[in-house]
Design a protein around this motif. Structure first.
Motif, mmCIF file in Angstrom:
data_model
loop_
_atom_site.group_PDB
_atom_site.id
_atom_site.type_symbol
_atom_site.label_atom_id
_atom_site.label_comp_id
_atom_site.label_asym_id
_atom_site.label_seq_id
_atom_site.Cartn_x
_atom_site.Cartn_y
_atom_site.Cartn_z
ATOM 1 N N ALA A 244 2.942 -11.287 -11.585
ATOM 2 C CA ALA A 244 1.726 -11.570 -10.800
ATOM 3 C C ALA A 244 2.040 -11.661 -9.312
ATOM 4 C CB ALA A 244 1.100 -12.876 -11.276
ATOM 5 N N ASN A 245 3.321 -11.678 -8.967
ATOM 6 C CA ASN A 245 3.691 -11.946 -7.573
ATOM 7 C C ASN A 245 3.808 -10.718 -6.679
ATOM 8 O OD1 ASN A 245 3.646 -14.592 -8.070
ATOM 9 N ND2 ASN A 245 5.864 -14.909 -8.131
ATOM 10 N N LEU A 246 3.482 -9.551 -7.218
ATOM 11 C CA LEU A 246 3.504 -8.354 -6.368
ATOM 12 C C LEU A 246 2.467 -7.371 -6.905
ATOM 13 C CD1 LEU A 246 6.560 -6.824 -4.714
ATOM 14 C CD2 LEU A 246 4.935 -5.271 -5.751
ATOM 15 N N VAL A 247 1.696 -6.827 -5.991
ATOM 16 C CA VAL A 247 0.624 -5.903 -6.374
ATOM 17 C C VAL A 247 0.825 -4.612 -5.591
ATOM 18 C CG1 VAL A 247 -1.875 -5.524 -6.174
ATOM 19 C CG2 VAL A 247 -1.016 -7.770 -6.863
ATOM 20 N N ILE A 248 0.593 -3.488 -6.257
ATOM 21 C CA ILE A 248 0.635 -2.191 -5.560
ATOM 22 C C ILE A 248 -0.810 -1.718 -5.373
ATOM 23 C CG2 ILE A 248 1.431 0.225 -5.682
ATOM 24 C CD1 ILE A 248 3.854 -1.501 -5.776
ATOM 25 N N ALA A 249 -1.097 -1.201 -4.180
ATOM 26 C CA ALA A 249 -2.420 -0.601 -3.971
ATOM 27 C C ALA A 249 -2.218 0.891 -3.726
ATOM 28 C CB ALA A 249 -3.116 -1.245 -2.783
ATOM 29 N N TYR A 250 -2.769 1.695 -4.617
ATOM 30 C CA TYR A 250 -2.718 3.141 -4.401
ATOM 31 C C TYR A 250 -3.897 3.511 -3.516
ATOM 32 C CZ TYR A 250 -3.357 8.098 -5.058
ATOM 33 O OH TYR A 250 -3.548 9.430 -4.815
ATOM 34 N N GLU A 251 -3.587 3.953 -2.302
ATOM 35 C CA GLU A 251 -4.631 4.316 -1.347
ATOM 36 C C GLU A 251 -4.342 5.703 -0.785
ATOM 37 O OE1 GLU A 251 -6.815 0.727 0.380
ATOM 38 O OE2 GLU A 251 -5.095 1.061 1.647
ATOM 39 N N PRO A 252 -4.899 6.740 -1.397
ATOM 40 C CA PRO A 252 -4.698 8.067 -0.821
ATOM 41 C C PRO A 252 -5.250 8.064 0.608
ATOM 42 C CG PRO A 252 -6.304 8.133 -2.650
ATOM 43 C CD PRO A 252 -5.787 6.732 -2.560
ATOM 44 N N VAL A 253 -4.422 8.463 1.563
ATOM 45 C CA VAL A 253 -4.800 8.318 2.981
ATOM 46 C C VAL A 253 -6.078 9.108 3.281
ATOM 47 C CG1 VAL A 253 -3.991 8.654 5.356
ATOM 48 C CG2 VAL A 253 -2.376 7.947 3.587
ATOM 49 N N TRP A 254 -6.226 10.249 2.642
ATOM 50 C CA TRP A 254 -7.390 11.112 2.889
ATOM 51 C C TRP A 254 -8.683 10.478 2.379
ATOM 52 C CZ3 TRP A 254 -9.619 12.375 -1.751
ATOM 53 C CH2 TRP A 254 -8.793 12.271 -2.877
ATOM 54 N N ALA A 255 -8.567 9.435 1.576
ATOM 55 C CA ALA A 255 -9.783 8.798 1.049
ATOM 56 C C ALA A 255 -10.160 7.548 1.837
ATOM 57 C CB ALA A 255 -9.580 8.435 -0.421
ATOM 58 N N ILE A 256 -9.302 7.126 2.771
ATOM 59 C CA ILE A 256 -9.572 5.871 3.485
ATOM 60 C C ILE A 256 -10.560 6.106 4.622
ATOM 61 C CG2 ILE A 256 -8.558 4.050 4.918
ATOM 62 C CD1 ILE A 256 -6.021 4.291 3.270
ATOM 63 N N GLY A 257 -11.685 5.437 4.525
ATOM 64 C CA GLY A 257 -12.693 5.492 5.588
ATOM 65 C C GLY A 257 -13.367 6.841 5.745
ATOM 66 N N ARG B 145 -0.093 -5.619 -11.371
ATOM 67 C CA ARG B 145 -1.395 -5.004 -11.115
ATOM 68 C C ARG B 145 -1.299 -3.880 -10.091
ATOM 69 N NH1 ARG B 145 -4.920 -10.402 -10.598
ATOM 70 N NH2 ARG B 145 -3.034 -11.069 -9.538
ATOM 71 N N ILE B 146 -2.077 -2.836 -10.362
ATOM 72 C CA ILE B 146 -2.155 -1.690 -9.451
ATOM 73 C C ILE B 146 -3.633 -1.500 -9.095
ATOM 74 C CG2 ILE B 146 -1.691 0.778 -9.150
ATOM 75 C CD1 ILE B 146 0.423 0.475 -11.436
ATOM 76 N N LEU B 147 -3.908 -1.557 -7.803
ATOM 77 C CA LEU B 147 -5.284 -1.418 -7.334
ATOM 78 C C LEU B 147 -5.529 -0.004 -6.841
ATOM 79 C CD1 LEU B 147 -5.501 -4.620 -5.074
ATOM 80 C CD2 LEU B 147 -5.804 -4.429 -7.548
ATOM 81 N N TYR B 148 -6.793 0.334 -6.726
ATOM 82 C CA TYR B 148 -7.158 1.568 -6.027
ATOM 83 C C TYR B 148 -7.842 1.185 -4.719
ATOM 84 C CZ TYR B 148 -9.543 5.510 -4.255
ATOM 85 O OH TYR B 148 -9.964 6.474 -3.380
ATOM 86 N N GLY B 149 -7.594 1.935 -3.656
ATOM 87 C CA GLY B 149 -8.306 1.739 -2.397
ATOM 88 C C GLY B 149 -8.571 3.069 -1.726
ATOM 89 N N CYS C 215 0.835 -1.210 0.000
ATOM 90 C CA CYS C 215 0.000 0.000 0.000
ATOM 91 C C CYS C 215 0.870 1.261 0.000
ATOM 92 C CB CYS C 215 -0.879 0.035 1.237
ATOM 93 S SG CYS C 215 -1.978 -1.364 1.354
ATOM 94 N N VAL C 216 0.511 2.180 -0.865
ATOM 95 C CA VAL C 216 1.174 3.483 -0.902
ATOM 96 C C VAL C 216 0.105 4.562 -1.054
ATOM 97 C CG1 VAL C 216 3.287 2.551 -1.948
ATOM 98 C CG2 VAL C 216 1.491 3.474 -3.438
ATOM 99 N N GLY C 217 0.459 5.781 -0.678
ATOM 100 C CA GLY C 217 -0.502 6.864 -0.853
ATOM 101 C C GLY C 217 -0.149 8.056 0.004
#
Ligand code: PGA
Length: 264
Positions: free
Chosen positions: A176-189, A222-226, A142-144
């Motif tokens: 396929a063995n590593l995934v990045i999740a872009y999660e801007p902290v201000w958008a979490i919860g 793969r790059i996810l959004y969270g 997770c990064v963001g």
């Protein structure tokens, strides 16, 4: 090269990766609830042609009960954290081999709640990624940026630093063995969402950063959004490889809907 913060999306590169939808339950549910939820999710997803990978990430104490329900299905299991140590005198820690032993295939690493509340650093994240890969777990890194970093125009700098430090010296043969999740902290919860074109823009930024680290194979990673993903706000641009869903994954109905929206 992406340098500014204009959210201009440069292009689509026709990548064909399987979508990935990850349910991060955080510190929620007891065993009986986890079992009921998982049974109902399996029933709901049973008749769906799973063109997406679905991963449930419950708290440690729920891993075995969830695994018991999903082990003969397409649904996979992940952990919310992992130690960088293999075994020994590390009270309270759980090693990657203990996680694979209980059925895990995935581990979320460097979630902003762990960084912010528990002081996890990029260097710790790097060690956790390494130990997970060695044990055969797929890290979801997770990064963001925080709101303050975003407002100061430092989002890209922060994300670059997080990725470059945590992936330093990491060898990857299979994208396929590593995934990045872009999660801007201000958008979490918070119920706040970036605009889809902002998500695409950061996706592209991250693509370029991992490209400089891993070369050719990065385009297949793969790059996810969270961050406040719900069935109403599900990121659908074709380039986004899926979502890391927190609060809205606690309801089997909403989570099923998100899997369907992703093409499952
Ligand atoms: P949220 O959490 O969907 O509740 O915002 C996402 C996450 O923290 O991974």
């Amino acid at each position: 090269m992406v340098t500014g913060c204009s959210y201009e999306v440069i292009g689509d590169d026709n990548r064909m990766r399987k979508k990935l939808i990850v349910a991060n339950w955080k510190m929620n549910m007891l065993r009986s609830e986890a079992k009921d939820y998982t049974i109902s999710l399996v029933e709901r997803l049973e008749n769906l042609p799973l063109k997406v990978e679905v991963v449930l990430v419950p708290a440690y104490t729920l891993l075995d009960v969830v695994y018991g329900v999903i082990k003969d299905t397409n649904i996979q299991l992940g952990a919310q954290n992992v130690s960088w140590q293999v075994s020994g005198a590390f009270t309270g820690e759980i090693s990657p081999y203990m996680l694979t032993d209980v059925g895990c295939r995935w581990a979320i690493i460097g979630h902003s709640e762990r960084r912010r509340i528990l002081g996890e650093t990029d260097d710790m994240v790097r060690k956790k990624i390494k130990s997970s890969l060695d044990a055969g777990l797929i890290p979801i890194v997770c990064v963001g940026e925080t709101l303050e970093e975003r407002e100061k125009g430092k989002a890209i700098e922060i994300i670059r630093e997080q990725i470059e430090t945590s992936l330093r010296d990491i060898k990857l043969d299979d994208p396929a063995n590593l995934v990045i999740a872009y999660e801007p902290v201000w958008a979490i919860g918070t119920g706040e969402n970036p605009k889809p074109n902002e998500v695409e823009y950061f996706y592209e930024v991250i693509q370029k950063i991992i490209g400089t680290i891993f070369g050719e194979i990065a385009s297949q990673m793969r790059i996810l959004y969270g961050g406040s993903v719900t069935k109403e706000f599900y990121i659908t641009p074709p380039d986004i490889d899926g979502a890391l869903v927190g609060g809205a994954s606690l309801d089997a109905d909403s989570f099923t809907k998100m899997v369907q929206l992703a093409g499952g």
